[in-house]
Design a protein around this motif. Structure first.
Motif, PDB file in Angstrom:
ATOM      1  N   ARG A 274      41.340  46.806  22.859  1.00 49.02           N
ATOM      2  CA  ARG A 274      40.144  47.357  21.971  1.00 49.02           C
ATOM      3  C   ARG A 274      39.031  47.599  23.178  1.00 49.02           C
ATOM      4  N   ALA A 275      38.345  48.867  23.072  1.00 46.99           N
ATOM      5  CA  ALA A 275      37.408  49.415  23.603  1.00 46.99           C
ATOM      6  C   ALA A 275      36.178  49.415  23.054  1.00 46.99           C
ATOM      7  N   ARG A 276      35.104  48.954  23.456  1.00 44.26           N
ATOM      8  CA  ARG A 276      33.857  49.038  22.622  1.00 44.26           C
ATOM      9  C   ARG A 276      32.840  49.619  23.679  1.00 44.26           C
ATOM     10  N   ALA A 277      31.894  50.578  23.318  1.00 42.87           N
ATOM     11  CA  ALA A 277      30.758  50.805  24.139  1.00 42.87           C
ATOM     12  C   ALA A 277      29.712  49.354  24.342  1.00 42.87           C
ATOM     13  N   LEU A 278      29.122  49.437  25.238  1.00 43.76           N
ATOM     14  CA  LEU A 278      28.159  48.380  25.305  1.00 43.76           C
ATOM     15  C   LEU A 278      26.823  49.028  25.541  1.00 43.76           C
ATOM     16  N   THR A 292      32.907  37.045  26.919  1.00 46.34           N
ATOM     17  CA  THR A 292      34.127  37.159  25.980  1.00 46.34           C
ATOM     18  C   THR A 292      35.290  36.446  26.225  1.00 46.34           C
ATOM     19  N   HIS A 307      31.718  50.089  28.923  1.00 43.32           N
ATOM     20  CA  HIS A 307      32.483  49.756  27.835  1.00 43.32           C
ATOM     21  C   HIS A 307      33.279  48.450  28.053  1.00 43.32           C
ATOM     22  N   ASP A 310      38.904  44.564  25.634  1.00 40.79           N
ATOM     23  CA  ASP A 310      39.514  43.066  25.479  1.00 40.79           C
ATOM     24  C   ASP A 310      40.662  43.210  24.338  1.00 40.79           C
TER      25      ASP A 310
END
Length: 421
Positions: A274-278, A292, A307, A310
């Motif tokens: 899973r990739a998420r912009a921070l 995390t 990014h 996790d």
């Protein structure tokens, strides 16, 4: 060499800078050789003082043989000129490092190679061969490696000697550019040395920093014709720190992939993580990483592009991570990074031109931004995890974690040709 039950730390006649022959102790010291890797770092140290220790640990010439001979000749000249002088009698040295809230004290001595010393990382054979050639040519140990051990509860044994010694005036005191104050004392009293020997004879040590130097000591001993356990080559210069008393600082080592643009890195991990912009900057990204659960990394392509990766795909982990290791090893962030991401998803070889290892997150992000690549920001592994795996005989992926504070190089050296080593 046959293994002994405990640690044997032997006194030696330290070789130290004569304060009246150098501009200052600060100007002649250096970080460990593997921290001073960039040419500008070497130049900075060389210009600090003509006798800076970097001329011994990182001599530069056209070829390795010339470099090693140059270091040996430089050491000989400095001793002849009285720049480096040998202490009159063998000693163990109490060494203290202090900066703000951080206080570390330990013992510098010549550790017998046949004691119970646990590595936790593999070494690069080429590096060991080069360091061995340098030490053989110079017949000297230039810098102590950092070992940790667990002392007894309470303040007896070696700890009692250390705490009493530091009440006296030190042999030397200096403050290095990083803000650390360094002090050194000699322990020569036979009763104190016997107390320390008795205490350490019940301990085992973990290599915190200096795997290549420890492997180098072993290589040198094996290559000495007819060397016995009494030979100076049968021991090596170390700093032993009781981490029950002075816990080591543990930091992450980050990776920079200069040839992998961030957009490509993110596209390739789709479905695997899973990739998420921070939002926010580096500090916020590192905080999010620490908070995390499970496996996690931060990918950075520049100062304002972070990014979080996790929740790796279980099937990917099952397929890429070897099964013949303990579960704690299989779950390490560094294991997942190298086995699943670098080897399988991104297919990046572990060569210096393809992966850089940096100790500071800011430097890693800057390096990635400058090259149009990707920084992989990591979390530190606890000392307890490292020790547990080492006790199982399991080595961690290379550059998994950084222990410190590391001893300064240049405060005390050890020669190997002297009969009173």
């Amino acid at each position: 060499m046959t293994s002994t039950d405990g640690l044997r730390l032997l006194p030696f006649r330290g070789l130290r800078y004569a304060p009246d022959r150098v501009s200052s102790l600060t100007a002649v010291t250096s970080p460990p050789y593997d921290v001073v890797v960039r040419p500008e770092g070497v130049r900075h140290l060389e210009t600090a003082d003509p006798y800076n220790i970097v001329r011994l640990i990182l001599p530069h010439a056209a070829d390795p043989t010339t470099r090693h001979r140059q270091a040996a000749e430089t050491l000989h000249h400095w001793r002849t000129e009285g720049v480096l002088r040998q202490d009159p009698e063998p000693a163990l040295y109490v060494y203290e490092q202090r900066s703000g809230e951080v206080l570390q004290r330990g013992l510098i001595g010549a550790l017998r190679l046949d004691g119970p010393v646990l590595p936790h990382e593999d070494v690069i054979p080429e590096v060991v061969a080069d360091r061995a050639a340098l030490m053989r040519a110079a017949a000297a140990n230039f810098e102590p490696l950092l070992l940790s051990y667990r002392g007894r509860n309470g303040a007896g044994g070696a700890t009692a000697v250390i705490e009493r010694v530091v009440a006296d005036d030190p042999l030397l005191a200096t403050t290095t550019e990083d803000g650390f104050t360094h002090r050194l004392w000699a322990v020569t009293d036979p009763a104190d040395l016997a107390t320390i020997d008795d205490d350490l004879s019940r301990r085992q040590a973990l290599i915190a920093d200096g795997h290549h130097r420890w492997a180098t000591y072993q290589r040198l001993y094996e290559q000495q014709p007819g060397a016995t356990a009494a030979s100076p080559w049968a021991s090596g210069l170390v700093l032993l720190v009781d981490t029950a008393r002075h816990p080591l600082q543990v930091r992450a080592i980050h990776r920079v992939l200069p040839h992998l643009p961030l957009a490509t890195a993110l596209a390739d991990v789709a479905g695997a993580f899973r990739a998420r912009a921070l939002p926010g900057g580096l500090s916020a990204a590192l905080t999010a990483l620490e908070e995390t659960p499970g496996t996690a990394f931060v990918l950075a392509g520049g100062r304002d592009s972070f990014h979080l990766l996790d929740r790796p795909d279980p099937e990917l982990l099952d397929r890429t991570i070897r099964r013949d290791r303990p579960e704690a090893w299989r779950r390490l962030d560094a294991t997942v990074l190298h086995s699943a991401l670098l080897d399988e998803v991104w297919r990046i070889p572990d060569h210096p031109s393809d992966i850089s290892y940096l100790h500071h997150a800011e430097a890693a992000v800057e390096h990635a931004a400058r090259n149009g690549g990707t920084a992989v920001l990591m979390r530190a592994t606890s000392e307890e995890t490292v020790r547990q795996l080492a006790e199982c005989g399991v080595t961690m992926p290379r550059k998994s974690t950084s222990f410190g504070p590391k001893p300064a190089t240049g405060l005390v050296l050890r020669t190997l040709e002297d009969p009173h080593h």
